[in-house]
Design a protein around this motif. Structure first.
Motif, PDB file in Angstrom:
ATOM      1  N   SER A 116       0.848  -1.184   0.000  1.00  0.00           N
ATOM      2  CA  SER A 116       0.000   0.000   0.000  1.00  0.00           C
ATOM      3  C   SER A 116       0.890   1.242   0.000  1.00  0.00           C
ATOM      4  CB  SER A 116      -0.938  -0.013   1.212  1.00  0.00           C
ATOM      5  OG  SER A 116      -0.195  -0.134   2.399  1.00  0.00           O
ATOM      6  N   PRO A 117       0.350   2.410  -0.333  1.00  0.00           N
ATOM      7  CA  PRO A 117       1.177   3.610  -0.484  1.00  0.00           C
ATOM      8  C   PRO A 117       1.900   4.027   0.789  1.00  0.00           C
ATOM      9  CG  PRO A 117      -0.925   3.907  -1.582  1.00  0.00           C
ATOM     10  CD  PRO A 117      -1.037   2.640  -0.783  1.00  0.00           C
ATOM     11  N   THR A 118       3.081   4.597   0.605  1.00  0.00           N
ATOM     12  CA  THR A 118       3.855   5.143   1.706  1.00  0.00           C
ATOM     13  C   THR A 118       4.168   6.625   1.500  1.00  0.00           C
ATOM     14  OG1 THR A 118       5.865   4.334   0.601  1.00  0.00           O
ATOM     15  CG2 THR A 118       4.908   2.917   2.302  1.00  0.00           C
ATOM     16  N   GLY A 119       3.560   7.219   0.486  1.00  0.00           N
ATOM     17  CA  GLY A 119       3.784   8.635   0.196  1.00  0.00           C
ATOM     18  C   GLY A 119       2.478   9.354  -0.046  1.00  0.00           C
ATOM     19  N   TYR A 120       2.552  10.661  -0.242  1.00  0.00           N
ATOM     20  CA  TYR A 120       1.371  11.480  -0.492  1.00  0.00           C
ATOM     21  C   TYR A 120       0.643  11.021  -1.756  1.00  0.00           C
ATOM     22  CZ  TYR A 120       3.144  14.994   2.850  1.00  0.00           C
ATOM     23  OH  TYR A 120       3.581  15.668   3.974  1.00  0.00           O
ATOM     24  N   GLY A 121      -0.675  11.112  -1.734  1.00  0.00           N
ATOM     25  CA  GLY A 121      -1.499  10.746  -2.869  1.00  0.00           C
ATOM     26  C   GLY A 121      -2.257  11.925  -3.430  1.00  0.00           C
ATOM     27  N   PRO A 122      -3.202  11.673  -4.338  1.00  0.00           N
ATOM     28  CA  PRO A 122      -3.892  12.751  -5.053  1.00  0.00           C
ATOM     29  C   PRO A 122      -4.548  13.792  -4.156  1.00  0.00           C
ATOM     30  CG  PRO A 122      -4.323  10.666  -6.127  1.00  0.00           C
ATOM     31  CD  PRO A 122      -3.580  10.336  -4.870  1.00  0.00           C
ATOM     32  N   SER A 123      -5.282  13.376  -3.130  1.00  0.00           N
ATOM     33  CA  SER A 123      -5.983  14.382  -2.338  1.00  0.00           C
ATOM     34  C   SER A 123      -5.021  15.234  -1.522  1.00  0.00           C
ATOM     35  CB  SER A 123      -7.033  13.731  -1.430  1.00  0.00           C
ATOM     36  OG  SER A 123      -6.450  12.895  -0.478  1.00  0.00           O
ATOM     37  N   ASP A 124      -3.850  14.697  -1.167  1.00  0.00           N
ATOM     38  CA  ASP A 124      -2.840  15.510  -0.501  1.00  0.00           C
ATOM     39  C   ASP A 124      -2.329  16.607  -1.431  1.00  0.00           C
ATOM     40  OD1 ASP A 124      -2.323  14.234   2.177  1.00  0.00           O
ATOM     41  OD2 ASP A 124      -2.016  12.502   0.901  1.00  0.00           O
ATOM     42  N   ILE A 125      -1.983  16.217  -2.646  1.00  0.00           N
ATOM     43  CA  ILE A 125      -1.463  17.192  -3.605  1.00  0.00           C
ATOM     44  C   ILE A 125      -2.511  18.246  -3.922  1.00  0.00           C
ATOM     45  CG2 ILE A 125      -0.653  17.464  -5.994  1.00  0.00           C
ATOM     46  CD1 ILE A 125       0.591  14.614  -5.646  1.00  0.00           C
ATOM     47  N   GLN A 126      -3.733  17.808  -4.138  1.00  0.00           N
ATOM     48  CA  GLN A 126      -4.803  18.758  -4.447  1.00  0.00           C
ATOM     49  C   GLN A 126      -5.100  19.675  -3.265  1.00  0.00           C
ATOM     50  OE1 GLN A 126      -8.140  16.497  -5.980  1.00  0.00           O
ATOM     51  NE2 GLN A 126      -6.790  15.299  -7.313  1.00  0.00           N
ATOM     52  N   SER A 127      -5.053  19.131  -2.057  1.00  0.00           N
ATOM     53  CA  SER A 127      -5.279  19.950  -0.868  1.00  0.00           C
ATOM     54  C   SER A 127      -4.158  20.962  -0.674  1.00  0.00           C
ATOM     55  CB  SER A 127      -5.384  19.049   0.361  1.00  0.00           C
ATOM     56  OG  SER A 127      -5.341  19.806   1.569  1.00  0.00           O
ATOM     57  N   ALA A 128      -2.922  20.509  -0.794  1.00  0.00           N
ATOM     58  CA  ALA A 128      -1.780  21.382  -0.538  1.00  0.00           C
ATOM     59  C   ALA A 128      -1.746  22.572  -1.483  1.00  0.00           C
ATOM     60  CB  ALA A 128      -0.487  20.581  -0.664  1.00  0.00           C
ATOM     61  N   TYR A 129      -2.203  22.380  -2.719  1.00  0.00           N
ATOM     62  CA  TYR A 129      -2.089  23.426  -3.731  1.00  0.00           C
ATOM     63  C   TYR A 129      -3.430  24.012  -4.159  1.00  0.00           C
ATOM     64  CZ  TYR A 129       2.667  21.786  -3.654  1.00  0.00           C
ATOM     65  OH  TYR A 129       3.931  21.441  -3.228  1.00  0.00           O
ATOM     66  N   GLY A 130      -4.454  23.799  -3.353  1.00  0.00           N
ATOM     67  CA  GLY A 130      -5.750  24.428  -3.617  1.00  0.00           C
ATOM     68  C   GLY A 130      -6.374  24.021  -4.928  1.00  0.00           C
ATOM     69  N   LEU A 131      -6.240  22.737  -5.277  1.00  0.00           N
ATOM     70  CA  LEU A 131      -6.636  22.275  -6.609  1.00  0.00           C
ATOM     71  C   LEU A 131      -7.845  21.346  -6.624  1.00  0.00           C
ATOM     72  CD1 LEU A 131      -3.042  21.462  -7.908  1.00  0.00           C
ATOM     73  CD2 LEU A 131      -4.392  23.504  -8.445  1.00  0.00           C
ATOM     74  N   ALA A 132      -8.433  21.063  -5.476  1.00  0.00           N
ATOM     75  CA  ALA A 132      -9.482  20.037  -5.420  1.00  0.00           C
ATOM     76  C   ALA A 132     -10.641  20.352  -6.359  1.00  0.00           C
ATOM     77  CB  ALA A 132      -9.977  19.864  -3.990  1.00  0.00           C
ATOM     78  N   SER A 133     -11.117  21.575  -6.354  1.00  0.00           N
ATOM     79  CA  SER A 133     -12.245  21.951  -7.201  1.00  0.00           C
ATOM     80  C   SER A 133     -11.876  21.878  -8.676  1.00  0.00           C
ATOM     81  CB  SER A 133     -12.723  23.364  -6.852  1.00  0.00           C
ATOM     82  OG  SER A 133     -13.780  23.767  -7.701  1.00  0.00           O
ATOM     83  N   ALA A 134     -10.716  22.433  -9.026  1.00  0.00           N
ATOM     84  CA  ALA A 134     -10.275  22.412 -10.425  1.00  0.00           C
ATOM     85  C   ALA A 134     -10.022  20.990 -10.898  1.00  0.00           C
ATOM     86  CB  ALA A 134      -9.013  23.250 -10.583  1.00  0.00           C
ATOM     87  N   ALA A 135      -9.430  20.149 -10.046  1.00  0.00           N
ATOM     88  CA  ALA A 135      -9.146  18.770 -10.434  1.00  0.00           C
ATOM     89  C   ALA A 135     -10.423  17.993 -10.695  1.00  0.00           C
ATOM     90  CB  ALA A 135      -8.328  18.079  -9.340  1.00  0.00           C
ATOM     91  N   SER A 136     -11.484  18.359  -9.997  1.00  0.00           N
ATOM     92  CA  SER A 136     -12.764  17.683 -10.181  1.00  0.00           C
ATOM     93  C   SER A 136     -13.458  18.088 -11.471  1.00  0.00           C
ATOM     94  CB  SER A 136     -13.680  17.970  -8.987  1.00  0.00           C
ATOM     95  OG  SER A 136     -14.960  17.428  -9.183  1.00  0.00           O
ATOM     96  N   SER A 137     -13.327  19.350 -11.864  1.00  0.00           N
ATOM     97  CA  SER A 137     -14.135  19.862 -12.968  1.00  0.00           C
ATOM     98  C   SER A 137     -13.357  20.247 -14.218  1.00  0.00           C
ATOM     99  CB  SER A 137     -14.931  21.082 -12.489  1.00  0.00           C
ATOM    100  OG  SER A 137     -14.065  22.095 -11.985  1.00  0.00           O
TER     101      SER A 137
END
Length: 455
Positions: A116-137
């Motif tokens: 299983s993963p041992t590093g940051y995943g998609p929601s971490d990257i999107q959260s850190a850089y304010g990208l969650a909304s843009a990544a979704s749409s």
């Protein structure tokens, strides 16, 4: 190809002392890595209560050992990839997981294998850089190209595993989302395979997936790591329609660079990113090209601040950290106005690159292909930034998008990184973070997409 693994006694001691702990998919959600595929287990994963400040304090303990994925410093006229594969220790993600669960942190096994993963995943990257909304749409219809050397025979299968685990949309050759070609555009006559570069390719593909899940991905494989072949692959990516091209490699500067600029990297209307390097202070090419966005690297850690994250210059030692510096050959682009360097200054912007705060990657090919791994290096930050450009939309047809972040300089569209250094230099901001522009992190890291689109 290999170099000696960095050997730090304090890391060895810590690695030996820390015991392993159980780690399930449900716990990933609590740590912020889960997606819809794992969301049902969120509230049931743990009853342990811990403050954001306590989590941040635990994350600060992350220390790892790692190795270069693509070998030693390349000979003149060649490049090496800027990917670093974690081989031991505890990553920031693992420390965070342990704090949230109230358990001792796991460690990366000696062969770096993990189920299983041992590093940051998609929601971490999107959260850190304010990208969650843009990544979704955003991102549908846009193509991010990855340029690397040699073939990864398992690229599509490994990409599918990564995206399936995190609940991302399928991206396959069958549905038209994923395409792999040689530097001449052939889908059948591909270069010879290479284990180290295969890890690099998995890192790049996974970072595009994490940052822009709706983007199409074009992987262009050069037949060797020569500057000429890699540059030819960049031209092929643009020829095939990519408006966003990531280059996670570099080599020493030379007097030939200005010729390479015109031959390979001068593509108006295309956002081309390049890794700033992994060997601390010093310039490398093609990050030094005035036509690309040079991407530096940070250490990304959770925080109790309003953003939830904090960043500093990635620097492990005097020879290990993000690159930066004043080019010896490339002219200064018109949008760069720092006064200490009369030529092109590296970097422009930055994103996570510290292996200790590294990202999760799935790779199954060759000696490095042990499944889930954690990677760092500016090979992580370059495809992240290329994907942020894609989320921001197609560049203006006559624009060089490297100028876009400069239009947003000093605004809330960029997270200013103000602490850390990557070495010793005669002009302080070449190697030391400060308020505003500096070499190691440029104008900072993304906070949303507005700094990366045509205004």
């Amino acid at each position: 190809m290999r170099t000696t693994t960095p050997d730090f006694p304090h890391i060895r001691g810590r690695w030996a002392r820390i015991g392993s702990a159980a780690f399930g998919a449900a716990a990933l959600v609590v740590a912020g890595l889960g997606t819809a595929a794992h969301a049902s287990a969120d509230t049931a994963a743990t009853s342990h209560k811990v403050s954001a400040k306590a989590v941040a304090a635990q994350v600060a303990k992350a220390h790892v050992r790692y190795e270069k994925a693509c070998g030693a410093t390349p000979k003149k006229g060649y490049a090496a990839c800027d990917a670093l594969r974690v081989t031991g220790g505890t990553t920031a993600f693992m420390e965070k997981q342990a704090a949230l669960k109230g358990i001792a942190p796991r460690t990366v096994k000696p062969n770096a294998a993990s189920d299983s993963p041992t590093g940051y995943g998609p929601s971490d990257i999107q959260s850190a850089y304010g990208l969650a909304s843009a990544a979704s749409s955003n991102g549908s219809g846009e193509t991010v190209a990855i340029v690397d050397a040699y073939d990864d025979p398992n690229a599509e299968a490994d990409l599918a595993t990564y995206r399936s685990y995190y609940g991302l949309p399928d991206c396959t050759s069958d549905n038209g989302c994923f395409t792999k070609v040689s530097q001449t555009g052939s889908t059948t006559s591909l270069p010879s395979a290479d284990s180290g570069w295969a890890g690099e390719e998995s890192l790049d593909l996974d970072m595009v997936s994490a940052t822009c899940p709706n983007c199409n991905i074009l992987l262009v494989e050069a037949k060797s790591a020569s500057d000429a072949n890699l540059g030819t692959a960049v031209n092929e990516a643009v020829k095939l329609g990519a408006k966003f091209v990531s280059n996670s490699y570099g080599g020493s500067e030379s007097s030939s660079d200005t010729t390479y600029d015109t031959s390979y990297y001068k593509h108006p209307g295309v956002a081309i990113t390049a890794s700033a390097g992994d060997e601390g202070y010093g310039a490398e090419y093609p990050a030094a090209s005035k036509y690309v966005t040079a991407v530096g690297g940070t250490a990304l850690k959770t925080s109790s601040n309003s953003r939830g994250w904090t960043e500093s210059v990635w620097n492990t030692s005097s020879t290990e950290g993000t690159g930066s510096g004043c080019s010896a050959y490339d002219a200064k682009p018109s949008w760069q106005t720092d006064s200490g360097c009369s030529k092109r200054m590296i970097a422009d912007v930055s994103a996570v690159a510290d292996p200790a705060t590294g990202v999760s990657v799935y790779d199954s090919y060759g000696s490095d292909g042990t499944g889930w791994n954690t990677y760092g290096g500016t090979s992580a930050s370059s495809p992240i930034i290329a994907s942020v450009y894609a989320l921001a939309g197609t560049p203006g047809s006559s624009d060089y998008p490297a100028r876009y972040p400069y239009n947003a300089a000093g605004t809330s569209a960029l997270n200013d990184v103000t602490s850390g250094s990557n070495g010793t230099c005669s002009t302080s901001y070449f190697c030391t973070a400060r308020s505003g522009y500096d070499g190691p992190t440029g104008w900072g890291t993304p906070q949303g997409t507005s700094a990366f689109g045509a205004s």
